[in-house]
Scaffold this motif. Structure first.
Motif, mmCIF file in Angstrom:
data_model
loop_
_atom_site.group_PDB
_atom_site.id
_atom_site.type_symbol
_atom_site.label_atom_id
_atom_site.label_comp_id
_atom_site.label_asym_id
_atom_site.label_seq_id
_atom_site.Cartn_x
_atom_site.Cartn_y
_atom_site.Cartn_z
ATOM 1 N N ALA A 454 11.182 -5.375 0.923
ATOM 2 C CA ALA A 454 11.228 -4.642 2.195
ATOM 3 C C ALA A 454 10.210 -5.213 3.188
ATOM 4 O O ALA A 454 10.507 -5.394 4.372
ATOM 5 N N ARG A 455 9.020 -5.526 2.699
ATOM 6 C CA ARG A 455 7.994 -6.092 3.574
ATOM 7 C C ARG A 455 8.411 -7.459 4.089
ATOM 8 O O ARG A 455 8.214 -7.789 5.257
ATOM 9 N N ALA A 456 9.006 -8.263 3.225
ATOM 10 C CA ALA A 456 9.458 -9.586 3.640
ATOM 11 C C ALA A 456 10.543 -9.483 4.711
ATOM 12 O O ALA A 456 10.549 -10.234 5.692
ATOM 13 N N LYS A 457 11.449 -8.552 4.551
ATOM 14 C CA LYS A 457 12.520 -8.389 5.542
ATOM 15 C C LYS A 457 11.965 -7.944 6.891
ATOM 16 O O LYS A 457 12.440 -8.380 7.945
ATOM 17 N N ARG A 458 10.961 -7.061 6.885
ATOM 18 C CA ARG A 458 10.376 -6.604 8.145
ATOM 19 C C ARG A 458 9.717 -7.766 8.894
ATOM 20 O O ARG A 458 9.879 -7.907 10.109
ATOM 21 N N CYS A 459 8.978 -8.599 8.155
ATOM 22 C CA CYS A 459 8.331 -9.749 8.796
ATOM 23 C C CYS A 459 9.365 -10.716 9.365
ATOM 24 O O CYS A 459 9.188 -11.275 10.450
ATOM 25 N N LEU A 460 10.444 -10.889 8.638
ATOM 26 C CA LEU A 460 11.476 -11.814 9.079
ATOM 27 C C LEU A 460 12.192 -11.291 10.317
ATOM 28 O O LEU A 460 12.479 -12.040 11.246
ATOM 29 N N ALA A 461 12.462 -10.012 10.344
ATOM 30 C CA ALA A 461 13.171 -9.436 11.488
ATOM 31 C C ALA A 461 12.337 -9.523 12.761
ATOM 32 O O ALA A 461 12.878 -9.661 13.857
ATOM 33 N N ALA A 462 11.006 -9.450 12.616
ATOM 34 C CA ALA A 462 10.128 -9.480 13.783
ATOM 35 C C ALA A 462 9.791 -10.892 14.228
ATOM 36 O O ALA A 462 9.027 -11.070 15.179
ATOM 37 N N LEU A 463 10.331 -11.913 13.571
ATOM 38 C CA LEU A 463 9.990 -13.288 13.894
ATOM 39 C C LEU A 463 10.586 -13.673 15.250
ATOM 40 O O LEU A 463 11.801 -13.703 15.403
ATOM 41 N N PRO A 464 9.752 -13.990 16.255
ATOM 42 C CA PRO A 464 10.287 -14.402 17.552
ATOM 43 C C PRO A 464 10.641 -15.875 17.542
ATOM 44 O O PRO A 464 10.264 -16.621 16.646
ATOM 45 N N GLY A 465 11.380 -16.316 18.557
ATOM 46 C CA GLY A 465 11.762 -17.709 18.655
ATOM 47 C C GLY A 465 11.443 -18.266 20.016
ATOM 48 O O GLY A 465 11.319 -17.529 21.005
ATOM 49 N N GLY A 466 11.308 -19.601 20.083
ATOM 50 C CA GLY A 466 11.039 -20.266 21.348
ATOM 51 C C GLY A 466 9.733 -21.026 21.323
ATOM 52 O O GLY A 466 8.869 -20.792 20.479
ATOM 53 N N GLY A 467 9.591 -21.974 22.271
ATOM 54 C CA GLY A 467 8.363 -22.749 22.367
ATOM 55 C C GLY A 467 8.510 -24.118 21.729
ATOM 56 O O GLY A 467 9.598 -24.545 21.355
ATOM 57 N N GLY A 468 7.358 -24.806 21.591
ATOM 58 C CA GLY A 468 7.342 -26.150 21.038
ATOM 59 C C GLY A 468 7.559 -26.142 19.534
ATOM 60 O O GLY A 468 7.719 -25.087 18.891
ATOM 61 N N THR A 469 7.528 -27.363 18.957
ATOM 62 C CA THR A 469 7.789 -27.520 17.523
ATOM 63 C C THR A 469 6.596 -28.196 16.854
ATOM 64 O O THR A 469 6.569 -29.431 16.718
ATOM 65 N N PRO A 470 5.587 -27.435 16.442
ATOM 66 C CA PRO A 470 4.423 -28.006 15.738
ATOM 67 C C PRO A 470 4.733 -28.192 14.257
ATOM 68 O O PRO A 470 4.165 -27.516 13.384
ATOM 69 N N LEU A 471 5.628 -29.126 13.961
ATOM 70 C CA LEU A 471 6.142 -29.280 12.607
ATOM 71 C C LEU A 471 5.041 -29.657 11.622
ATOM 72 O O LEU A 471 4.993 -29.150 10.492
ATOM 73 N N ALA A 472 4.137 -30.547 12.018
ATOM 74 C CA ALA A 472 3.049 -30.943 11.120
ATOM 75 C C ALA A 472 2.183 -29.742 10.757
ATOM 76 O O ALA A 472 1.767 -29.579 9.604
ATOM 77 N N ALA A 473 1.913 -28.883 11.747
ATOM 78 C CA ALA A 473 1.102 -27.701 11.471
ATOM 79 C C ALA A 473 1.803 -26.774 10.486
ATOM 80 O O ALA A 473 1.162 -26.176 9.614
ATOM 81 N N GLY A 474 3.132 -26.634 10.609
ATOM 82 C CA GLY A 474 3.875 -25.798 9.677
ATOM 83 C C GLY A 474 3.829 -26.331 8.256
ATOM 84 O O GLY A 474 3.626 -25.579 7.296
ATOM 85 N N ILE A 475 3.991 -27.666 8.107
ATOM 86 C CA ILE A 475 3.951 -28.255 6.767
ATOM 87 C C ILE A 475 2.544 -28.151 6.192
ATOM 88 O O ILE A 475 2.364 -27.856 4.999
ATOM 89 N N ASP A 476 1.517 -28.389 7.019
ATOM 90 C CA ASP A 476 0.135 -28.282 6.539
ATOM 91 C C ASP A 476 -0.170 -26.861 6.066
ATOM 92 O O ASP A 476 -0.816 -26.666 5.035
ATOM 93 N N ALA A 477 0.272 -25.855 6.842
ATOM 94 C CA ALA A 477 0.010 -24.473 6.453
ATOM 95 C C ALA A 477 0.698 -24.127 5.137
ATOM 96 O O ALA A 477 0.123 -23.453 4.272
ATOM 97 N N ALA A 478 1.935 -24.604 4.974
ATOM 98 C CA ALA A 478 2.645 -24.347 3.720
ATOM 99 C C ALA A 478 1.978 -25.061 2.551
ATOM 100 O O ALA A 478 1.878 -24.510 1.445
ATOM 101 N N SER A 479 1.500 -26.291 2.778
ATOM 102 C CA SER A 479 0.827 -27.038 1.712
ATOM 103 C C SER A 479 -0.458 -26.348 1.290
ATOM 104 O O SER A 479 -0.784 -26.286 0.093
ATOM 105 N N ALA A 480 -1.214 -25.848 2.274
ATOM 106 C CA ALA A 480 -2.455 -25.143 1.945
ATOM 107 C C ALA A 480 -2.164 -23.883 1.127
ATOM 108 O O ALA A 480 -2.874 -23.564 0.159
ATOM 109 N N LEU A 481 -1.117 -23.154 1.504
ATOM 110 C CA LEU A 481 -0.754 -21.959 0.746
ATOM 111 C C LEU A 481 -0.297 -22.334 -0.660
ATOM 112 O O LEU A 481 -0.640 -21.654 -1.644
ATOM 113 N N ALA A 482 0.473 -23.414 -0.785
ATOM 114 C CA ALA A 482 0.930 -23.866 -2.108
ATOM 115 C C ALA A 482 -0.258 -24.241 -2.985
ATOM 116 O O ALA A 482 -0.274 -23.953 -4.192
#
Length: 581
Positions: A454-482
């Motif tokens: 339920a918590r995961a679905k709430r976070c997903l539903a509230a996810l906004p869209g738009g703006g630039g694409t900081p792809l490296a930052a996204g991969i780095d954040a996921a790697s740090a969490l992993a």
């Protein structure tokens, strides 16, 4: 032939030469159809032939044999106890839940099938015991659970009883008397060079790289000839072998054969029993028989899986096996009985038993005991065996979602729906999930690892869209969490949903070329860290940048143009390879 007739014919051929054919892999859930097939097989075997059942979690000593501890202590010298395989000579071994057999045990069982003997070299003794038998591996797993390939490739027949209704499971077209007669004449069956060439050519046309399959098909053809009362393999026997042995192993569709008039070989007689007759060359007839037996959905089953990288592991399913302070037994090792170590008393006594007669002849003081008080069983520090335990670590699936303008315009809604479906799968498997989103100039951890759907679905539903694409930052954040998940003893897996068109660099500046270079560097760090990953290209058309990113991560690449949420979710599940256990 119907599916049941094929399965019954495989049982008859296997009964003629169990050891020569290796065995049968039977994919079916427990039920009346599988029971009927096993009953049919048992009825075709000799009454005196062993028919032994092996559980999937069998120990080495019970399967292969080992030191008989009680007899060794009585005799004062090593006494060997025969295992199940040594008692199965000339018969059949039934392996329950073969998909759960540990890889190490599957390798040992495969070695016995290859050599026809059990070799015991441990606990102070060495023995070789004949063990020629046929194996029936019962595969009860779901779509992504299969027995170890090292075992199944040694089994001639692969049959699937799942689609057979109870009413279709009838009697065998062969009798026990026919099989017994064929068993007596199997050693005298000859096979010409033309038959061997036809079977090898058919295996190559079906994309089968191992010569073992062609040899198994040849053994099946000999068994078919023996059942038919022939002294030499005929074209019909080779065609049957190709249908039952080679077709289930096909990895590609063969090209249609060119119709050419058959040219007689030099020295060949017109009455040669392997003549193909009206069908043209023997190889064409055998290949056509195999082609007719190919499943209709072969390309569908192989299509997406062909794109899956071997290094990647599935999102979810099961965590990696880790050594642990608690868990189920995973063997023993030598070691000192220090604090925290779990002493295996039985294995310690087993290691000490062969030396009792020698140690009994030593003075009591040599054992560190007072005169006249030597222990009845003398155990030395070098005898100590420490139990090794292992457990499954929890898998954490980290969804990395591109919420930038380029992705959000067309695909963010579908990506959200796909992630929600995959989240539900992870919840059923009791895995943890986490959610990282990137947009604008940074990445954000929207959901730390959790099992709350339920918590995961709430976070997903509230996810906004738009703006630039900081792809490296996204991969780095996921790697740090992993990395944090791994430090806690978990097994992380990344699922990256993006179009791959990065335009924001690590330092926050813009520029497509530099941003894509940063993203590729981050992707290569994922591969260097050995992280499991999967990239889903969510653009309307396949993007070369996303393909390069997947290659950099060593991850499967799934281009999914014009796919809805269900299609994305389904493709992710299909593309994930099986876990290593």
């Amino acid at each position: 032939m119907s599916s049941w007739e094929d399965a019954a014919e495989a049982a008859a051929l296997f009964s003629v030469d169990p050891a020569g054919l290796g065995g049968v892999s039977v994919r079916a859930a427990p039920g009346p159809v599988r029971d009927r097939w096993l009953e049919l097989l048992r009825g075709l075997l000799p009454d005196a032939a062993p028919f032994l059942r092996v559980p999937c979690h069998v120990t080495d000593d019970r399967l292969l044999g080992g030191l008989d501890l009680a007899a060794t202590l009585r005799a004062g010298r090593p006494m060997v106890e025969q295992g199940i395989l040594a008692r199965s000579g000339g018969g059949v071994v039934l392996l329950a839940m073969a998909e759960r057999l540990p890889p190490a045990m599957a390798a040992r069982l495969a070695a016995v099938l290859d050599r026809g003997e059990v070799r015991l070299e441990r606990d102070g003794f060495a023995r070789s015991v004949d063990a020629r038998f046929g194996l029936v591996a019962l595969d009860e797993g779901d779509a992504d659970e299969r027995p170890a390939a090292v075992l199944t490739e040694r089994l001639a027949f692969h049959i699937d009883l799942g689609a057979i209704a109870v009413g279709q499971a009838g009697a065998s077209c062969r009798s026990a008397v026919e099989v017994a007669e064929a068993r007596r004449r199997i050693g005298q069956i000859a096979a010409s060079g033309a038959v061997v060439e036809a079977l090898c050519g058919t295996a190559a046309a079906l994309g089968i790289g191992s010569i073992r399959a062609a040899l198994q098909a040849l053994a099946a053809a000999r068994a078919a000839a023996a059942l038919a009362g022939r002294s030499e393999v005929a074209g019909a026997d080779a065609a049957l072998a190709a249908r039952l042995v080679l077709a289930p192993r096909a990895t590609c569709l063969p090209t249609p054969p060119e119709q050419e008039p058959e040219q007689p070989r030099e020295g060949e007689k017109d009455s040669d029993p392997i003549s193909a007759g009206e069908g043209g060359a023997l190889e064409d007839v055998v290949l056509e028989a195999a082609r007719a037996a190919l499943p209709e959905d072969l390309l569908k089953r192989l299509g997406i899986l062909a794109n899956a990288g071997r290094r990647a592991q599935p999102a979810g399913k099961a965590g990696a096996v880790a050594q642990a302070a608690g868990g189920r037994p995973a063997g023993v090792r030598r070691g000192a009985a220090r604090s925290g170590a779990r002493l295996s008393v039985i294995e310690t006594l087993r290691a000490a038993a062969p030396w009792q007669r020698l140690r009994a002849g030593l003075p009591d003081t040599a054992l560190g005991a007072a005169p006249g008080t030597a222990p009845r069983i003398q155990v030395r520090p070098e005898d100590f065996r420490i139990a090794r335990l292992k457990r499954r670590s929890r898998t954490t699936t980290i969804f990395v979602v591109d919420a930038s303008g380029s992705s959000a315009f067309h695909r963010l809604a579908e990506a959200k729906g796909a992630v929600e479906l995959l989240l539900a799968d992870c919840y059923v498997r009791r895995d943890e999930v986490a959610l990282v989103a990137f947009r604008g100039r940074e990445a954000e951890l929207l959901l730390p690892p959790t099992r709350s759907l339920a918590r995961a679905k709430r976070c997903l539903a509230a996810l906004p869209g738009g703006g630039g694409t900081p792809l490296a930052a996204g991969i780095d954040a996921a790697s740090a969490l992993a990395d944090a998940v791994k430090r806690r003893g978990g097994t992380p897996a990344l699922v990256l949903l993006t179009d791959g068109r990065a335009n924001v660099c690590r330092d926050g500046t813009t520029g497509r070329a530099a941003a894509e270079g940063d993203a590729l560097t981050a992707a290569r760090r994922v591969a260097a860290a050995g992280l499991r990953a999967l990239l889903v290209d969510t653009s309307a058309h396949p993007e070369p940048a996303a393909r390069r990113l997947a290659d950099g991560m060593g991850a499967p690449y799934l281009p999914l143009p014009r796919a809805d949420a269900a299609a994305i979710s389904r493709a992710v599940r299909m593309a994930a390879p099986q876990p290593v256990s």
